[in-house]
Design a protein around this motif. Structure first.
Motif, mmCIF file in Angstrom:
data_model
loop_
_atom_site.group_PDB
_atom_site.id
_atom_site.type_symbol
_atom_site.label_atom_id
_atom_site.label_comp_id
_atom_site.label_asym_id
_atom_site.label_seq_id
_atom_site.Cartn_x
_atom_site.Cartn_y
_atom_site.Cartn_z
ATOM 1 N N PRO A 1 -28.852 -23.450 9.757
ATOM 2 C CA PRO A 1 -29.457 -24.783 9.848
ATOM 3 C C PRO A 1 -30.969 -24.738 9.963
ATOM 4 O O PRO A 1 -31.524 -23.784 10.511
ATOM 5 N N THR A 2 -31.619 -25.747 9.417
ATOM 6 C CA THR A 2 -33.053 -25.931 9.606
ATOM 7 C C THR A 2 -33.245 -26.780 10.861
ATOM 8 O O THR A 2 -32.541 -27.754 11.067
ATOM 9 N N ARG A 3 -34.163 -26.356 11.694
ATOM 10 C CA ARG A 3 -34.367 -27.060 12.964
ATOM 11 C C ARG A 3 -35.826 -27.440 13.109
ATOM 12 O O ARG A 3 -36.716 -26.725 12.668
ATOM 13 N N GLU A 4 -36.034 -28.557 13.789
ATOM 14 C CA GLU A 4 -37.396 -28.981 14.096
ATOM 15 C C GLU A 4 -37.716 -28.568 15.522
ATOM 16 O O GLU A 4 -36.850 -28.614 16.391
ATOM 17 N N PRO B 1 -36.478 -17.442 6.657
ATOM 18 C CA PRO B 1 -35.833 -16.411 7.474
ATOM 19 C C PRO B 1 -36.096 -16.511 8.978
ATOM 20 O O PRO B 1 -35.740 -15.610 9.712
ATOM 21 N N PHE B 2 -36.741 -17.598 9.414
ATOM 22 C CA PHE B 2 -36.887 -17.814 10.849
ATOM 23 C C PHE B 2 -35.647 -18.532 11.355
ATOM 24 O O PHE B 2 -34.930 -19.163 10.584
ATOM 25 N N TRP B 3 -35.405 -18.446 12.605
ATOM 26 C CA TRP B 3 -34.243 -19.108 13.184
ATOM 27 C C TRP B 3 -34.572 -19.500 14.604
ATOM 28 O O TRP B 3 -35.398 -18.890 15.273
ATOM 29 N N LYS B 4 -33.937 -20.579 15.036
ATOM 30 C CA LYS B 4 -34.206 -21.083 16.375
ATOM 31 C C LYS B 4 -33.282 -20.400 17.378
ATOM 32 O O LYS B 4 -32.066 -20.423 17.222
ATOM 33 N N GLY C 1 -36.811 -14.712 15.437
ATOM 34 C CA GLY C 1 -36.268 -15.791 16.264
ATOM 35 C C GLY C 1 -37.397 -16.571 16.925
ATOM 36 O O GLY C 1 -38.373 -15.982 17.390
ATOM 37 N N ILE C 2 -37.272 -17.879 16.929
ATOM 38 C CA ILE C 2 -38.307 -18.736 17.521
ATOM 39 C C ILE C 2 -37.709 -19.501 18.693
ATOM 40 O O ILE C 2 -36.660 -20.131 18.566
ATOM 41 N N LYS C 3 -38.370 -19.377 19.811
ATOM 42 C CA LYS C 3 -37.916 -20.059 21.014
ATOM 43 C C LYS C 3 -38.566 -21.430 21.058
ATOM 44 O O LYS C 3 -39.768 -21.560 20.837
ATOM 45 N N GLN D 1 -44.114 -32.419 24.941
ATOM 46 C CA GLN D 1 -43.943 -31.980 23.565
ATOM 47 C C GLN D 1 -43.096 -30.708 23.527
ATOM 48 O O GLN D 1 -42.955 -30.018 24.541
ATOM 49 N N ASN D 2 -42.521 -30.445 22.364
ATOM 50 C CA ASN D 2 -41.771 -29.206 22.185
ATOM 51 C C ASN D 2 -42.676 -28.168 21.543
ATOM 52 O O ASN D 2 -43.473 -28.485 20.669
ATOM 53 N N ILE D 3 -42.518 -26.936 21.983
ATOM 54 C CA ILE D 3 -43.407 -25.865 21.555
ATOM 55 C C ILE D 3 -42.598 -24.730 20.961
ATOM 56 O O ILE D 3 -41.617 -24.281 21.559
ATOM 57 N N SER D 4 -43.003 -24.259 19.783
ATOM 58 C CA SER D 4 -42.348 -23.118 19.140
ATOM 59 C C SER D 4 -43.080 -21.850 19.513
ATOM 60 O O SER D 4 -44.306 -21.783 19.401
ATOM 61 N N GLU D 5 -42.319 -20.857 19.898
ATOM 62 C CA GLU D 5 -42.922 -19.605 20.339
ATOM 63 C C GLU D 5 -42.188 -18.419 19.728
ATOM 64 O O GLU D 5 -40.958 -18.407 19.679
ATOM 65 N N ILE D 6 -42.936 -17.433 19.300
ATOM 66 C CA ILE D 6 -42.322 -16.210 18.770
ATOM 67 C C ILE D 6 -42.889 -15.032 19.566
ATOM 68 O O ILE D 6 -44.028 -15.087 20.028
#
Ligand code: NAG
Ligand code: NAG
Ligand code: NAG
Ligand code: NAG
Ligand code: NAG
Ligand code: NAG
Ligand code: NAG
Ligand code: NAG
Ligand code: NAG
Length: 259
Positions: free
Chosen positions: A28-31, A40-43, A59-61, A68-73
């Motif tokens: 799945p694609t996630r926001e 090839p990234f994944w939540k 993997g992205i946390k 706000q939501n924050i993406s972290e690798i």
């Protein structure tokens, strides 16, 4: 003649089904905040401890701070904010989370603590970057470097400069610095923020770009229209667009112009 026959099979090799409109139920694609996380990234979440669709290490946390939501690798044990993923260019814009307050704060004097460790991940520095070299707590510095006055209270004389082949030859021993960190920033951003003395924090916050490429053991799977992933007991898996999984590739979705 025999040479031609030997070559023939190679012409029959895939015209790959790009299948970008299929659903890949396992992928799945996630926001998350400003970032759209897709293969090839994944939540990372509780489900992905068993299996995930994407590259290992990609993997992205996603975490929220209430506003706000924050993406972290995580790369080499260090955390980076994901600011932008560009699938067309296979590039990703990251910022070191030590220096990049997601919510702009009063800290105009961020201290970098480490370089970027890409380990053996299929990632590389983009040509858009230039390297900034920081030296902390020195007794002095060469004239090409720019002093960072805001560090003086905590760490004596510190300085920064844009690295190039000629600055790399400098012998820093006489300046007795106690720490040195090299980190990339986007070269073009320096035009807008040319005074490193005061602008270095903004440059760090704007981040740097990495490019990714296809991992070797994933070739067959992706070329057959699949997406590579990992299962915690069986290891490598290939996820196909019809929702099936395979240990190798997705032969069923193989498309060729020659039948
Ligand atoms: C992939 O997506 C693009 C844009 O959404 C579209 O133009 C293209 O036709 C799609 N290709 C396939 C094979 O579905
Ligand atoms: C996906 O693309 C294929 C070929 O481009 C097309 O035949 C099919 O109808 C598309 N499916 C959807 C759901 O858009
Ligand atoms: C795989 O994940 C499942 C579910 O999280 C867990 O119960 C199991 O112990 C894991 N197996 C291994 C070998 O880590
Ligand atoms: C953060 O993510 C959660 C779960 O995905 C979502 O419900 C929430 O609306 C998001 N919050 C913001 C501020 O985007
Ligand atoms: C990574 O980048 C460096 C410098 O830009 C380049 O020399 C090297 O070939 C690249 N490696 C790969 C695998 O792309
Ligand atoms: C910046 O430094 C890294 C690590 O030392 C190196 O791999 C990269 O090629 C350098 N980039 C430039 C533009 O010199
Ligand atoms: C700065 O350098 C001095 C002398 O070299 C050292 O005693 C001190 O611990 C250093 N301070 C920091 C914050 O590293
Ligand atoms: C290298 O950087 C120094 C310091 O910024 C600068 O004075 C010099 O002109 C640069 N040299 C090259 C070859 O770009
Ligand atoms: C850079 O900023 C510092 C601090 O505001 C100032 O003293 C210095 O003159 C500036 N340098 C240039 C080249 O503008």
């Amino acid at each position: 003649m025999s040479h031609l026959l030997l070559l023939l099979p190679f012409f029959l090799i895939p015209l790959v089904a790009e299948s970008n409109n299929s659903s890949y139920p396992n992928c799945p694609t996630r926001e998350c905040g400003d970032a759209t996380i897709s293969y090839p990234f994944w939540k990372m979440d509780s489900d992905t401890t068993t299996q995930f669709c994407g590259y290992q290490g990609f993997g992205i946390k996603c975490s929220g701070n209430g506003r706000q939501n924050i993406s972290e690798i995580t790369l080499g044990g260090d955390s980076y904010y994901v600011q932008w993923i560009n699938h067309e260019c296979s590039s990703i814009l990251l910022a070191d989370s030590d220096v990049s307050s997601v919510v702009p704060g009063p800290n105009n004097c961020p201290r970098v603590h480490h370089g970027i460790n890409l380990q053996t991940l299929p990632l590389n520095f983009s040509i858009l970057n230039v390297n900034l070299s920081f030296h902390f707590n020195c007794t002095g510095f060469p004239s090409f470097a720019t002093e960072i006055p805001c560090m003086e209270r905590s760490e004596g004389k510190s300085c920064v400069h844009v690295m190039n082949s000629s600055t790399e030859e400098t012998d820093w021993d006489e300046y007795s610095c106690t720490d040195e960190v090299v980190t990339p920033v986007i070269g073009e951003h320096i035009n807008g923020f040319p005074n490193l003395s005061t602008d270095f924090g903004e440059l760090l916050r704007r981040g740097f770009e990495l490019e990714w490429w296809r991992v070797d053991d994933c070739d067959k799977c992706e070329e057959s229209g699949g997406r590579c992933g990992h299962h915690n007991t069986t290891g490598f898996v290939c996820f196909c667009s019809d929702g099936t999984t395979s240990k190798g590739d997705c032969k069923g979705t193989f498309v060729s112009t020659v039948n």
